[in-house]
Design a protein around this motif. Structure first.
Motif, PDB file in Angstrom:
ATOM      1  N   SER A 144       0.677  -1.112  -0.066  1.00 24.80           N
ATOM      2  CA  SER A 144       0.095  -0.014   0.087  1.00 24.80           C
ATOM      3  C   SER A 144       1.005   1.404   0.066  1.00 24.80           C
ATOM      4  O   SER A 144       0.202   2.518  -0.042  1.00 24.80           O
ATOM      5  N   ASP A 145       2.079   1.217   0.348  1.00 21.13           N
ATOM      6  CA  ASP A 145       2.881   2.224   0.333  1.00 21.13           C
ATOM      7  C   ASP A 145       3.529   2.608  -1.051  1.00 21.13           C
ATOM      8  O   ASP A 145       3.902   1.746  -1.828  1.00 21.13           O
ATOM      9  N   SER A 146       3.499   3.989  -1.371  1.00 16.87           N
ATOM     10  CA  SER A 146       4.097   4.357  -2.597  1.00 16.87           C
ATOM     11  C   SER A 146       5.824   3.895  -2.917  1.00 16.87           C
ATOM     12  O   SER A 146       6.289   3.456  -3.795  1.00 16.87           O
ATOM     13  N   ALA A 147       6.498   3.945  -1.669  1.00 12.42           N
ATOM     14  CA  ALA A 147       7.866   3.521  -1.660  1.00 12.42           C
ATOM     15  C   ALA A 147       7.938   2.781  -0.319  1.00 12.42           C
ATOM     16  O   ALA A 147       7.894   3.242   0.764  1.00 12.42           O
ATOM     17  N   PRO A 148       8.365   1.468  -0.222  1.00 13.51           N
ATOM     18  CA  PRO A 148       8.421   0.732   0.948  1.00 13.51           C
ATOM     19  C   PRO A 148       9.577   0.933   1.785  1.00 13.51           C
ATOM     20  O   PRO A 148      10.538   1.458   1.392  1.00 13.51           O
ATOM     21  N   LEU A 149       9.396   0.769   3.201  1.00 14.75           N
ATOM     22  CA  LEU A 149      10.267   1.144   4.167  1.00 14.75           C
ATOM     23  C   LEU A 149      11.437  -0.133   3.912  1.00 14.75           C
ATOM     24  O   LEU A 149      11.057  -1.070   3.504  1.00 14.75           O
TER      25      LEU A 149
END
Ligand SMILES: O=C(O)CCC(=O)C(=O)O
Length: 318
Positions: A144-149
């Motif tokens: 769901s994140d535009s750029a993952p952690l």
């Protein structure tokens, strides 16, 4: 921030996000991502993201045995290379570290967490998470994140649980900056990355880097130190390819507004690569070597575990 935090924090990941970028609401982390097709063992040299395809440019692959007696790394190349046979006997390669095997070794150890969209780029070790929390994020929430952690930890490689599973190749054993207070960043990092996480473009002006991949797959783009920086910035704008006032190709411009792209955004916006750029598709057991000053942007095309070292060789001259 306190109000946002008490209202919204539910998970360790959310807490880390707020520590990484306290002035951004959690909703700022969410967003769609360009789709990409992972390199596979049957098609190992090609990576496609959105409508862009990157092919491994056959960076030299050099056996570590070439450097076995070179304890100062004097003869290491002055261009990027993939070193082979480095990890063959390492426990962390033969019984590979993955998020799952590392979670068993380190069930409750907090590790540093960074990464994310461009607004989080300045963060170094601001977030913290256990590997089981991160594993849960990779499986269920990172999409769901535009750029993952990205777990990027500079302490854990020296812990008793991990340090006996690998050894430093002799050519990287003499770091001129060891114990030097002028060192900008610690030398050794454990990297555990969700698919789609990555390291934004940067260089290490005075140090060489070596990065051993233990599981997963990474895609690297490297650029020589003297590359025109406008090629790195990729400030191509959302619709610059349609912009008739643009005299240059859509590959670059000279504004620095987009210097803060996450790796995944960078790859999806990149068009033609300039002369001198290399694409490296890295597989487990391979060590990417980067000489001093080479720029690089790196994407975890599959969930990956790696270790990354940055050391100064005596060959470096100010
Ligand atoms: O994400 C990666 O594997 C690259 C890491 C890197 O560029 C670095 O440690 O300097």
């Amino acid at each position: 921030m306190a109000a946002i935090a008490s209202a919204q924090v539910q998970t360790a990941i959310e807490k880390a996000k707020l520590n990484i970028s306290s002035n951004q609401p959690l909703s700022a982390w969410l967003g769609s991502r360009p789709s990409f097709s992972k390199p596979t063992r049957s098609n190992p040299n090609q990576f496609t993201i959105g409508d862009q395809t990157f092919c491994d440019t056959s960076c030299p692959r050099l056996p570590i045995e070439n450097y076995i007696d070179d304890v100062h790394g004097d003869s290491l190349p002055t261009h990027p290379a993939v070193l082979t046979n480095v990890c063959t006997e390492w426990g962390c390669f033969t019984n590979p570290w993955t998020i799952s095997t590392l979670s068993s070794l380190l069930p409750s150890t907090p590790l540093s967490l960074d990464g994310g969209p461009g607004f989080a780029r300045g963060s170094i070790c601001f977030g913290s998470v256990t590997l089981s929390e991160y594993s849960d994020y990779c499986k269920h929430f990172s999409v769901s994140d535009s750029a993952p952690l990205y777990v990027f930890d500079h302490r854990i490689l020296s812990s008793p649980e991990l340090s006996s599973s690998f050894s430093i190749p002799p050519c990287f054993s003499n770091d001129v900056l060891a114990n030097d207070p002028r060192r900008a960043l610690p030398p050794a990092w454990l990297l555990v990355g969700a698919e789609g996480s990555g390291t934004p473009i940067h260089d290490h002006p005075t140090t060489v880097a070596w990065n051993a991949l233990l599981s997963g797959c990474k895609v690297w783009i490297t650029f020589p130190p003297d590359i025109d920086e406008s090629f790195l910035l990729l400030n191509i704008g959302e619709d610059s390819s349609d912009d008739e006032s643009s005299t240059n190709s859509s590959t670059h411009s000279d504004s620095s507004d987009d210097f803060d792209l996450s790796a995944i955004e960078w790859f999806s916006k990149c068009r033609d690569l300039p002369k001198g750029a290399q694409t490296i598709i890295q597989w487990p057991g391979e060590v990417v070597f980067l000489p001093e000053g080479w720029w690089h942007v790196v994407l975890n095309a599959q969930e990956s575990v790696a270790m990354s070292y940055s050391i100064q060789l005596r060959r470096f001259k100010e």
